[in-house]
Design a protein around this motif. Structure first.
Motif, PDB file in Angstrom:
ATOM      1  N   GLU A 244       0.838  -1.203   0.000  1.00 39.03           N
ATOM      2  CA  GLU A 244       0.000   0.000   0.000  1.00 39.03           C
ATOM      3  C   GLU A 244       0.870   1.249   0.000  1.00 39.03           C
ATOM      4  O   GLU A 244       1.812   1.352   0.785  1.00 39.03           O
ATOM      5  N   CYS A 245       0.514   2.198  -0.853  1.00 37.18           N
ATOM      6  CA  CYS A 245       1.233   3.473  -0.860  1.00 37.18           C
ATOM      7  C   CYS A 245       0.793   4.285   0.358  1.00 37.18           C
ATOM      8  O   CYS A 245      -0.402   4.416   0.612  1.00 37.18           O
ATOM      9  N   PRO A 246       1.755   4.811   1.145  1.00 36.16           N
ATOM     10  CA  PRO A 246       1.360   5.595   2.322  1.00 36.16           C
ATOM     11  C   PRO A 246       0.583   6.861   1.933  1.00 36.16           C
ATOM     12  O   PRO A 246      -0.133   7.423   2.752  1.00 36.16           O
ATOM     13  N   ARG A 247       0.686   7.309   0.668  1.00 36.27           N
ATOM     14  CA  ARG A 247      -0.068   8.487   0.231  1.00 36.27           C
ATOM     15  C   ARG A 247      -1.487   8.128  -0.212  1.00 36.27           C
ATOM     16  O   ARG A 247      -2.257   9.014  -0.576  1.00 36.27           O
ATOM     17  N   GLY A 248      -1.771   6.819  -0.250  1.00 43.28           N
ATOM     18  CA  GLY A 248      -3.143   6.388  -0.516  1.00 43.28           C
ATOM     19  C   GLY A 248      -3.546   6.372  -1.981  1.00 43.28           C
ATOM     20  O   GLY A 248      -4.712   6.186  -2.306  1.00 43.28           O
ATOM     21  N   ASP A 249      -2.602   6.534  -2.916  1.00 41.24           N
ATOM     22  CA  ASP A 249      -3.001   6.561  -4.321  1.00 41.24           C
ATOM     23  C   ASP A 249      -2.865   5.209  -5.015  1.00 41.24           C
ATOM     24  O   ASP A 249      -3.185   5.073  -6.195  1.00 41.24           O
ATOM     25  N   HIS A 250      -2.403   4.185  -4.287  1.00 44.19           N
ATOM     26  CA  HIS A 250      -2.230   2.881  -4.933  1.00 44.19           C
ATOM     27  C   HIS A 250      -2.140   1.774  -3.882  1.00 44.19           C
ATOM     28  O   HIS A 250      -1.585   1.973  -2.807  1.00 44.19           O
TER      29      HIS A 250
ATOM     30  N   GLY B 181       8.836   0.788  -4.804  1.00 41.14           N
ATOM     31  CA  GLY B 181       8.265   2.127  -4.940  1.00 41.14           C
ATOM     32  C   GLY B 181       6.867   2.073  -5.541  1.00 41.14           C
ATOM     33  O   GLY B 181       6.549   1.195  -6.338  1.00 41.14           O
ATOM     34  N   CYS B 182       6.013   3.016  -5.136  1.00 41.32           N
ATOM     35  CA  CYS B 182       4.654   3.125  -5.677  1.00 41.32           C
ATOM     36  C   CYS B 182       4.719   3.440  -7.170  1.00 41.32           C
ATOM     37  O   CYS B 182       5.460   4.321  -7.584  1.00 41.32           O
ATOM     38  N   PRO B 183       3.949   2.699  -8.012  1.00 42.20           N
ATOM     39  CA  PRO B 183       4.007   2.956  -9.458  1.00 42.20           C
ATOM     40  C   PRO B 183       3.452   4.343  -9.836  1.00 42.20           C
ATOM     41  O   PRO B 183       3.722   4.834 -10.920  1.00 42.20           O
ATOM     42  N   ARG B 184       2.666   4.955  -8.936  1.00 41.69           N
ATOM     43  CA  ARG B 184       2.094   6.263  -9.255  1.00 41.69           C
ATOM     44  C   ARG B 184       2.992   7.414  -8.796  1.00 41.69           C
ATOM     45  O   ARG B 184       3.232   8.359  -9.549  1.00 41.69           O
ATOM     46  N   CYS B 185       3.480   7.318  -7.530  1.00 36.98           N
ATOM     47  CA  CYS B 185       4.226   8.470  -7.000  1.00 36.98           C
ATOM     48  C   CYS B 185       5.655   8.132  -6.582  1.00 36.98           C
ATOM     49  O   CYS B 185       6.418   9.028  -6.231  1.00 36.98           O
ATOM     50  N   GLY B 186       6.027   6.866  -6.606  1.00 41.11           N
ATOM     51  CA  GLY B 186       7.412   6.513  -6.311  1.00 41.11           C
ATOM     52  C   GLY B 186       7.731   6.343  -4.825  1.00 41.11           C
ATOM     53  O   GLY B 186       8.800   5.844  -4.483  1.00 41.11           O
TER      54      GLY B 186
END
Ligand SMILES: [Zn+2]
Ligand SMILES: [Zn+2]
Length: 356
Positions: free
Chosen positions: A288-294, A306-311
């Motif tokens: 889970e992305c800690p920023r909640g976007d993925h 790394g998150c595929p949306r924000c890294g």
């Protein structure tokens, strides 16, 4: 004289040297860095019948100055395979099994229980705690070897009712280091200074002790602290700590006709309804992305990326319950070792099953 008896002719001159017992022995070597190289080389040359080498890492250029089994062409190869190749040339009679994995995924509890001896050649407290914990579960005998700049320590843990590795640690130290040994742990073991002469010294001491233990000969039960600067090797008395949490062996295990190559579905079918098999170390379930976007479903060994949306580095959600994993997931892909013993939560409490 046959080839083998010629090969071991000098051993036969050592009073009480039991070549037959070495030949019949299986030794697990946890960690195949500089120390593990020295120990594997000495035990293979001595005629140990089978070595199980377990280490997750690849050979780095900085290993070449310290590890006698690695060659420059081995850089980038799994340490266990490079060591196995050299051992095959040095001691063709010794069967070498290579497991490129951390101990918990590389060597099952039943294999540890049935081994003649385990030798720990590890480089961090967390890895030693993992070995000590697993040895305690099945009352396996082991020897810990550790180097310092100009010396080191060799600690035998040969009596399951005696002191264990964790007995000497404070509760805080045990808690801090009782983490799964995985890429999720950001505190990778710090690189320690080490050199071939010191690894040779400490590894040879551990090997000589291991040989005595395997042959069933009397051997030191105290740890030894080796100090080249002072020119001394002194015994260190270890004591069993009554509050140490590592003294609770598991109960008798029932063998089931499944290996670690079986699927989660097959395991559940074999155990029947209501049985909930448990993993010894956390299984990755979700990232889970800690920023909640993925967020994504991700089964396997604990790991992150790394998150595929924000890294941003994603948070890993883990579980100890195999029942949450997909039916088709293969146990070994989830980090289950060959010949593992698994705890199973059921209506009557915890029971144990042994994979074949
Ligand atoms: Zn203990
Ligand atoms: Zn993100």
């Amino acid at each position: 004289m046959s080839g083998l008896s010629e090969r071991f002719a000098r051993h036969a001159l050592v009073l009480g040297f039991r070549q037959d017992r070495l030949a019949a022995a299986t030794v697990v070597i946890a960690g195949v860095g500089a120390l593990g190289n020295v120990v594997a080389q000495a035990l293979a040359l001595a005629g140990v019948g089978k070595l199980v080498l377990c280490d997750p890492d690849e050979v780095a250029a900085s290993n070449l100055s310290r590890a006698p089994l690695f060659r420059p062409a081995d850089v980038g190869r799994p340490k266990v395979l490079a060591a196995k190749d050299t051992l095959a040339a040095l001691a063709p009679e010794t069967v070498v099994v290579a497991r490129q994995a951390a101990l918990v995924s590389g060597v099952g509890l039943a294999e540890m229980r049935d081994a003649s001896l385990v030798v720990g050649c590890l480089d961090s407290r967390a890895a030693r705690m993992s070995l000590a914990g697993r040895a305690g579960l099945v009352r396996a005998r082991w020897i810990d070897a550790a180097t310092s700049a100009w010396g080191g320590e060799v600690r035998p843990f040969l009596d399951p009712d005696g002191p264990c590795y964790a007995c000497a640690l404070s509760p805080e130290e045990r808690a801090k280091s009782d983490v799964p040994w995985s890429c999720m742990d950001p505190r990778r073991p710090a690189e320690l200074g080490s050199s071939a002469p010191v690894a040779g010294l400490v590894g040879a001491w551990a090997s000589a002790l291991a040989a005595r233990v395997i042959m069933g000969e009397a051997a030191a039960t105290d740890a030894v602290v080796i100090d080249v600067l002072r020119g001394a090797a002194e015994p260190l008395r270890m004591q069993r700590a009554p509050d140490c949490p590592l003294h609770a062996p598991i109960g008798e295990a029932t063998r089931i006709p499944l290996g670690s190559d079986a699927t989660v579905g097959a395991l559940r079918a074999a155990l029947g309804p209501g049985a909930r098999p448990l993993a010894w170390s956390p299984l990755l379930q979700r990232l889970e992305c800690p920023r909640g976007d993925h967020a994504e479903e991700a089964w396997g060994m604990p790991c992150t990326r790394g998150c595929p949306r924000c890294g941003t580095l994603m948070r890993a959600r883990t579980t100890l319950l195999f029942e949450s994993a997909p039916e088709g997931a293969v146990l070994s892909d989830l980090g289950v070792a060959p010949r593992e013993i698994l705890a199973v939560l059921g209506r009557v409490g915890i029971t144990y099953v042994e994979l074949s």
